[in-house]
Design a protein around this motif. Structure first.
Motif, PDB file in Angstrom:
ATOM      1  N   ARG A  71      11.421  66.181  74.662  1.00 39.88           N
ATOM      2  CA  ARG A  71      12.228  67.398  74.771  1.00 39.88           C
ATOM      3  C   ARG A  71      13.534  67.285  73.971  1.00 39.88           C
ATOM      4  O   ARG A  71      14.164  66.229  73.947  1.00 39.88           O
ATOM      5  CB  ARG A  71      12.535  67.715  76.238  1.00 39.88           C
ATOM      6  N   ASP A  72      13.875  68.381  73.324  1.00 38.38           N
ATOM      7  CA  ASP A  72      15.059  68.348  72.464  1.00 38.38           C
ATOM      8  C   ASP A  72      15.901  69.611  72.571  1.00 38.38           C
ATOM      9  O   ASP A  72      16.739  69.871  71.718  1.00 38.38           O
ATOM     10  CB  ASP A  72      14.661  68.125  71.002  1.00 38.38           C
ATOM     11  N   GLY A  73      15.667  70.421  73.557  1.00 39.14           N
ATOM     12  CA  GLY A  73      16.535  71.583  73.713  1.00 39.14           C
ATOM     13  C   GLY A  73      15.836  72.809  74.250  1.00 39.14           C
ATOM     14  O   GLY A  73      14.719  72.748  74.765  1.00 39.14           O
ATOM     15  N   VAL A  74      16.527  73.918  74.050  1.00 42.09           N
ATOM     16  CA  VAL A  74      16.155  75.195  74.666  1.00 42.09           C
ATOM     17  C   VAL A  74      15.445  76.085  73.660  1.00 42.09           C
ATOM     18  O   VAL A  74      15.762  76.068  72.480  1.00 42.09           O
ATOM     19  CB  VAL A  74      17.442  75.904  75.149  1.00 42.09           C
ATOM     20  N   SER A  75      14.491  76.879  74.126  1.00 40.98           N
ATOM     21  CA  SER A  75      13.984  78.021  73.363  1.00 40.98           C
ATOM     22  C   SER A  75      14.557  79.268  74.024  1.00 40.98           C
ATOM     23  O   SER A  75      14.240  79.574  75.174  1.00 40.98           O
ATOM     24  CB  SER A  75      12.455  78.081  73.412  1.00 40.98           C
ATOM     25  N   LEU A  76      15.406  79.953  73.301  1.00 42.63           N
ATOM     26  CA  LEU A  76      16.004  81.153  73.888  1.00 42.63           C
ATOM     27  C   LEU A  76      15.018  82.302  73.916  1.00 42.63           C
ATOM     28  O   LEU A  76      14.086  82.375  73.111  1.00 42.63           O
ATOM     29  CB  LEU A  76      17.249  81.552  73.091  1.00 42.63           C
ATOM     30  N   GLY A  77      15.251  83.202  74.833  1.00 42.45           N
ATOM     31  CA  GLY A  77      14.366  84.355  74.937  1.00 42.45           C
ATOM     32  C   GLY A  77      15.109  85.551  75.494  1.00 42.45           C
ATOM     33  O   GLY A  77      16.332  85.514  75.692  1.00 42.45           O
ATOM     34  N   GLU A  78      14.358  86.606  75.716  1.00 47.60           N
ATOM     35  CA  GLU A  78      14.950  87.846  76.223  1.00 47.60           C
ATOM     36  C   GLU A  78      13.991  88.472  77.228  1.00 47.60           C
ATOM     37  O   GLU A  78      12.787  88.215  77.200  1.00 47.60           O
ATOM     38  CB  GLU A  78      15.229  88.811  75.077  1.00 47.60           C
ATOM     39  N   CYS A  83      10.413  76.026  91.452  1.00 58.58           N
ATOM     40  CA  CYS A  83      10.470  76.717  90.166  1.00 58.58           C
ATOM     41  C   CYS A  83      11.793  76.274  89.536  1.00 58.58           C
ATOM     42  O   CYS A  83      12.868  76.720  89.930  1.00 58.58           O
ATOM     43  CB  CYS A  83      10.430  78.235  90.364  1.00 58.58           C
ATOM     44  N   ALA A  84      11.691  75.379  88.569  1.00 60.38           N
ATOM     45  CA  ALA A  84      12.859  74.663  88.079  1.00 60.38           C
ATOM     46  C   ALA A  84      13.716  75.534  87.163  1.00 60.38           C
ATOM     47  O   ALA A  84      13.247  76.504  86.569  1.00 60.38           O
ATOM     48  CB  ALA A  84      12.413  73.430  87.308  1.00 60.38           C
ATOM     49  N   HIS A  85      14.977  75.092  87.027  1.00 63.89           N
ATOM     50  CA  HIS A  85      15.765  75.660  85.935  1.00 63.89           C
ATOM     51  C   HIS A  85      15.143  75.155  84.643  1.00 63.89           C
ATOM     52  O   HIS A  85      14.917  75.936  83.737  1.00 63.89           O
ATOM     53  CB  HIS A  85      17.225  75.242  86.082  1.00 63.89           C
ATOM     54  N   GLY A  86      14.879  73.848  84.562  1.00 64.50           N
ATOM     55  CA  GLY A  86      14.028  73.286  83.515  1.00 64.50           C
ATOM     56  C   GLY A  86      14.232  73.820  82.114  1.00 64.50           C
ATOM     57  O   GLY A  86      13.308  74.364  81.514  1.00 64.50           O
ATOM     58  N   THR A  87      15.410  73.631  81.553  1.00 67.35           N
ATOM     59  CA  THR A  87      15.682  74.203  80.234  1.00 67.35           C
ATOM     60  C   THR A  87      14.986  73.457  79.111  1.00 67.35           C
ATOM     61  O   THR A  87      14.739  74.016  78.057  1.00 67.35           O
ATOM     62  CB  THR A  87      17.191  74.166  79.928  1.00 67.35           C
ATOM     63  N   GLY A  88      14.741  72.169  79.313  1.00 66.65           N
ATOM     64  CA  GLY A  88      14.182  71.362  78.237  1.00 66.65           C
ATOM     65  C   GLY A  88      15.235  70.555  77.491  1.00 66.65           C
ATOM     66  O   GLY A  88      14.910  69.897  76.501  1.00 66.65           O
TER      67      GLY A  88
END
Lengths: 245, 392
Positions: free
Chosen positions: B211-218, B286-291
């Motif tokens: 894991r290396d970060g977040v995938s942003l979304g909408e 159900c995690a926050h789990g951002t990555g």
């Protein structure tokens, strides 16, 4: 008339223009140091909280202290300026640091981190009349026993100046709480949910004592803006609270 | 806290589709809701959770208008219908609480410079950002609310909106609450994560050793809340119960959690205390789990300290991205739907779990026991934290 079953423990108000801060109720707050002159509204918010909580008798368990940050247009001015700078530099660290935190969340974060506040935090945008509704949210936190005391504060930038005001309230459960909470609305009372981003929707209507000074400055900065009515409404609530103190 | 508060209706718009059904189908069948960003020259071809253009058309969004308003109306409208209600609601005191990180700013960005849009043809006239018209649109569609406000507590805002709604109902201030969150993708947000070095190169991989970060979304997600008595009185069968939860501030750092999971411990402990359940009753987290390396480690450590390491944990952010202020709201919608459906979607199927994380992260759909209880976690920049406990 709404009966506010809240007691005001302390209040403070500040207006920053041209890098200098004018504090209302300063004689009640003691000296204000230069680091409390804000560089942005989040710092101003944190400074207001510090001034209040440094007062003797207000130190207490910070995990039982609530924070309510209210605004008409959170951080829009700073966001716009910093965002433009960030866009110019594309990968600007300035933009990265501030963009997502330019609004009310930055207010909460600054005060929480600087002062070690770990109670409930609410950052709410109501549109106008935010101050009164912020007090209603404080009421909610007190009534639900999530907090023993709540700092309700607002800090906004507008046309080169910054306004900020804060007060610490406490209270006990009362039959009037339902009415106080209901005072959050209605939405057609010049406010309600706002999605304004860079829209120039006006300065806030800060909270606290020294209302005349703020009123005068606000009227200079934005002729035509109905500070009088907004502050008068808050003043009414404040008067009742002061009476109950 | 007094009266039992129930979830009567749910609605959402996500990268998987413009309804709970399409979102659920996408999540259950293992697909990814992430797509490559078109503006590669700025951020690289990194996956994001973008709402499909056809879905935007279908919810009535038009270029030059404020997208977040349409996202709110679409998801809230679905939730209202799902609750067996008809909009506009005129015979009840209603509160609407919208969690959002950016509000209408992304639409303003695009209006000022159409080249910043991820969606062709999205420029056009400056959208009317004044509160009045936007409120009028929402009021016309939903019914003029007694209480309405936007919450700006970052990525924890959706969960907090539900909990504030619960408090308003418990206090008797309103009869119905429509609470959730909405956000659209913006260049400013992408820039920020890019600058942090927290923008996942190949899509977020929560709990993965790579894991290396977040995938942003909408997206947007909304839940209709009311008291159990209210639902019964109108003959509506609730979908789930909002047993309780907690929200608060960590007071640690602007953009980081306490590495040892102390904030997670506080949040979860107080949430389950408020819900009056035993930790052993939790069937799923159900995690926050951002990555991000830090978030996932802190979350695992915190849950481990509470003896919850064996409870299955799923991050939906690896599937459809981090939907910002809508994230925990959409995840709450999924928790409610899971209570009804008896299943919960899986983590990314290619998960290679980080050995340093003591947790159970299923890669197959989770079959839940009867009457499940689910913990939904959210942690935001600035130290905002919120957890909800949702069950049968």
């Amino acid at each position: 008339m709404t009966v506010w079953r809240l007691s005001v423990l302390a209040s403070v108000m500040c207006v920053v223009e041209d890098g200098s801060a004018r504090w209302a109720g300063r004689d009640r707050q003691g000296p204000v140091t230069s680091d409390q002159v804000a560089a942005n509204t989040a710092a101003l918010f944190g400074g207001l909280c510090r001034v209040l909580l440094d007062r003797p008798g207000l130190a207490g368990p910070r995990d039982r202290l609530g924070l309510v940050s209210v605004s008409d247009d959170p951080g829009a001015a700073e966001f716009t300026a910093i965002h433009e700078e960030g866009m110019a530099h594309r990968r600007s660290r300035v933009s990265a640091r501030v963009a997502p935190l330019s609004g009310l969340n930055a207010h909460l974060a600054t005060a929480s981190i600087d002062l070690g506040i770990t109670g409930p935090g609410i950052a709410a945008v109501f549109g106008r009349c935010s101050d009164e509704r912020g007090l209603s949210l404080a009421r909610l936190l007190l009534d639900s026993a999530q907090a023993e005391r709540v700092v309700v504060a607002g800090a906004e930038a507008h046309r080169g100046a910054m306004y900020g005001a804060a007060l610490v309230v406490t209270g006990s459960s009362s039959p009037a709480s339902k009415e106080a909470i209901a005072h959050l609305g209605p939405v057609d009372n010049e406010g309600g949910m706002t999605e304004a981003g860079v829209a120039d929707v006006g300065a806030g209507s800060p909270i606290g004592s020294g209302l005349d000074e703020l009123l005068a400055i606000g009227s200079e900065l934005e002729p035509g803006w109905d500070h009088q009515a907004s502050l008068a409404r808050f003043g009414l609530g404040l008067e009742v609270m002061e009476h109950e103190r | 806290m007094g009266a039992s508060i129930v979830c009567s209706g749910i609605g959402c718009v996500t990268p998987f589709g413009r309804s709970v059904d399409t979102t659920w189908a996408g999540l259950l069948d293992g697909r990814s809701g992430l797509t490559s960003l078109a503006s590669e020259e700025r951020f690289g071809a990194r996956p994001v959770g973008l709402i499909d253009a056809n879905d935007l058309d279908a919810i009535g969004h038009r270029a030059g208008t404020v997208l977040i308003t349409d996202l709110v109306l679409a998801a809230a409208g679905e939730a209202i219908a799902n609750a067996g209600l008809s909009a506009p609601i005129t015979d009840a005191r209603v509160a609407i609480i919208v969690g959002s990180v950016s509000g209408a700013r992304p639409s303003a960005e695009v209006a000022r410079d159409p080249d910043r849009s991820f969606r062709p043809g999205q420029g056009g006239p400056t959208p009317d950002l004044a509160p009045g018209p936007l409120i009028d649109r929402i009021a016309d569609a939903i019914g003029r609310p007694s209480i309405a406000f936007t919450l700006g507590t970052a990525c924890a805002a959706g969960n907090q909106a539900l909990l504030l709604g619960r408090q308003l109902l418990s206090a008797g201030a309103v009869d119905l609450v429509i609470a959730g969150g909405a956000d659209e993708l913006s260049e400013a947000m992408l820039m920020m994560f890019h600058s942090f070095g927290a923008f996942a190169k190949e899509g977020a991989r929560p709990f993965d050793r790579r894991r290396d970060g977040v995938s942003l979304g909408e997206g947007s997600g909304f839940v209709v809340l009311e008291t159990l008595d209210s639902a019964r009185a109108r003959g509506h069968r609730p979908l789930a119960v909002l047993h309780g939860g907690w929200y608060g501030l960590e007071g640690y750092h602007m953009t980081a959690q306490e590495p040892d999971g102390a904030g997670v411990v506080t949040t979860v402990q107080r949430a389950i205390d408020d819900a009056a359940i035993d930790p052993g009753q939790l069937d799923l987290v159900c995690a926050h789990g951002t990555g991000t390396p830090l978030n996932d480690r802190a979350e695992a450590l915190g849950l481990g300290k509470l003896g919850l390491a064996e409870v299955p944990i799923v991050s939906l952010k690896g599937r459809m991205g981090h939907l910002q202020g809508a994230a925990s709201a959409v995840e709450a919608v999924c928790c409610v739907n899971a209570v009804v459906d008896g299943r919960f979607p899986a983590n990314r199927s290619d998960l290679e779990i980080d050995d340093e994380l003591d947790l159970v992260a299923p890669t197959d759909v989770v079959d839940l026991p009867a009457n499940p209880t689910i913990l939904n976690l959210a942690f935001g920049f600035g130290g905002s934290m919120a957890a909800t406990v949702i069950g049968a």
